[in-house]
Design an enzyme around this catalytic site. Structure first.
Site, PDB file in Angstrom:
ATOM      1  N   HIS A 135      21.677  49.659  88.818  1.00  0.00           N
ATOM      2  CA  HIS A 135      22.777  49.987  89.715  1.00  0.00           C
ATOM      3  C   HIS A 135      23.989  50.386  88.891  1.00  0.00           C
ATOM      4  O   HIS A 135      23.998  50.254  87.653  1.00  0.00           O
ATOM      5  CB  HIS A 135      23.100  48.820  90.647  1.00  0.00           C
ATOM      6  CG  HIS A 135      22.188  48.731  91.835  1.00  0.00           C
ATOM      7  ND1 HIS A 135      22.122  49.716  92.782  1.00  0.00           N
ATOM      8  CD2 HIS A 135      21.289  47.785  92.211  1.00  0.00           C
ATOM      9  CE1 HIS A 135      21.242  49.394  93.711  1.00  0.00           C
ATOM     10  NE2 HIS A 135      20.708  48.226  93.379  1.00  0.00           N
ATOM     11  N   ASP A 165      28.380  55.655  90.227  1.00  0.00           N
ATOM     12  CA  ASP A 165      27.725  56.346  91.341  1.00  0.00           C
ATOM     13  C   ASP A 165      28.411  57.654  91.702  1.00  0.00           C
ATOM     14  O   ASP A 165      27.758  58.694  91.861  1.00  0.00           O
ATOM     15  CB  ASP A 165      27.696  55.444  92.581  1.00  0.00           C
ATOM     16  CG  ASP A 165      26.577  54.422  92.529  1.00  0.00           C
ATOM     17  OD1 ASP A 165      25.734  54.496  91.615  1.00  0.00           O
ATOM     18  OD2 ASP A 165      26.548  53.528  93.398  1.00  0.00           O
TER      19      ASP A 165
END
Length: 385
Positions: A135, A165
């Site tokens: 992540h 991200d």
């Protein structure tokens, strides 16, 4: 609901994008493409997936939701038919997954050799960790970026998932897609865009790498010019427990800062590095004397480079944000407006986010030229909710 192509007004009007739905950076990239006028069709798994979906999910705005069971060969064939008339495909799965589904680059190029095939991953399509889960914080951790984030010396502080991200991920994917689209217009050939968060984040952090190479960076937190090491580039608490951001780097802006703070006679020389802590203490004590609103009245509209730190709900109402319409209400929900802005082909918001995966299956597939939609739904290869 009728779905029509070519309704966008932005500079990507006429570009057609097939999105194999993922989470985080790939839907954010497709939101940006849709905001800028592209026709995007979002292909989701029936029932949707974790962390996404619903009419409040702004990462899914601007495009219809189609639910296809990609374990069914008829559904895979439907995606390939969409690809035949598309300019771009975007997927955010682990390396090799779309190949096993029959939707890899070779499968798609066989149908459309001009296709730009955008791939969004954390680790990249190659490398020792390419098949591992991860992540945002993991990706930015091994680039050397997370190490330097935050003003707490004993541990780093991660900025939710903004840096990896969206900063190093979706934005670089969009840049790659747009560059490949331009090249395809010249060569007539598509290509794969391998956008990895580790690549983009390392590139975002180029200034730090430059400072390090030039001997102007210490690898510790709150010890450098832009990480809180300088008292005139830091955050200070106000009398009501709120905070002000101070970014008075340039000498001319610093002079305004100390005048408006009223500390010209008490602040030590900013270039006397032996008195950094003393200067910080002067600023800390001064900001604690007034509330955030009172300091805003002092600094608003000046060149001191001082601004209040406010939550999102207050950002909606900030005078500058309102006058520029940075946030807009669309279908009753307050959300960020499309960015950037264009003088001639301004972007407008289209469809609101789907209430669930497959809300637009029948209408969207028909609009994209798929003929046997009812048969697909009847067989379970597609789902209409």
């Amino acid at each position: 609901m009728a779905i029509e192509l070519g309704q966008g007004t932005g500079p990507l009007k006429g570009i057609k994008v097939v999105e194999i739905a993922g989470i985080g950076p790939s839907p954010h990239a497709c939101t940006l493409l849709a905001d800028l006028g592209a026709d995007v069709i979002r292909v989701e798994r029936p029932g949707g997936q974790m962390l996404t979906g619903g009419s409040h999910d702004f990462l899914n705005r601007g495009r219809p939701s189609v639910a296809l069971n990609l374990k069914d060969p008829a559904a895979v064939e439907t995606v390939l038919q969409l690809v035949e008339d598309a300019d771009v495909l975007v997927e955010g799965m682990r390396p090799g997954v779309t190949e096993r589904m029959g939707l890899g680059p070779d499968d798609c190029f066989a149908r459309n050799p001009r296709l730009v095939y955008g791939r969004m991953t954390g680790w990249g399509q190659t490398g020792e960790w390419s098949q591992a889960a991860g992540h945002d914080m993991n990706y930015i951790a091994i680039t050397g970026t997370l190490f330097g984030l935050g003003q707490t010396k004993d541990r780093p502080q991660f900025p939710t998932n903004l840096v990896g991200d969206f900063g190093g991920g979706s934005m670089y994917l969009v840049v790659g897609i747009l560059a490949a689209l331009l090249e395809a217009r010249v060569s007539g050939q598509g290509q794969v865009v391998d956008a990895a968060i580790v690549d983009g984040t390392a590139h975002l952090n180029a200034m730090t790498a430059a400072f390090l190479e030039g001997g102007n960076y210490r690898e510790e937190r709150a010890a450098n010019l832009l990480d809180g090491g300088a008292p005139y580039y830091d955050i200070y608490e106000t009398a009501d427990g709120k905070h002000m951001s101070v970014g008075s780097l340039e000498p001319q802006f610093y002079e305004i800062l100390i005048d408006l703070l009223g500390v010209r006679d008490t602040a030590p020389d900013r270039f006397d590095f032996a008195k950094v802590d003393e200067l910080r203490a002067v600023f800390t004590a001064k900001f604690a004397e007034k509330t955030q609103a009172e300091w805003c009245a002092v600094f608003d509209g000046t060149d001191a480079c001082v601004a209040p730190i406010i939550p999102l709900t207050e950002a909606f109402e900030h005078p500058h944000m309102k006058s520029r319409e940075v946030f807009v209400k669309h279908h009753g929900r307050m959300q960020p407006a499309p960015a950037p802005r264009f003088s001639r082909t301004g972007a407008t918001l289209g469809l609101p986010p789907a209430g669930g995966a497959g809300e637009h299956t029948r209408e969207a597939l028909a609009a994209w030229g798929i003929d046997n939609v009812d048969a697909l739904i009847g067989s379970g290869a597609a789902v209409q909710i």
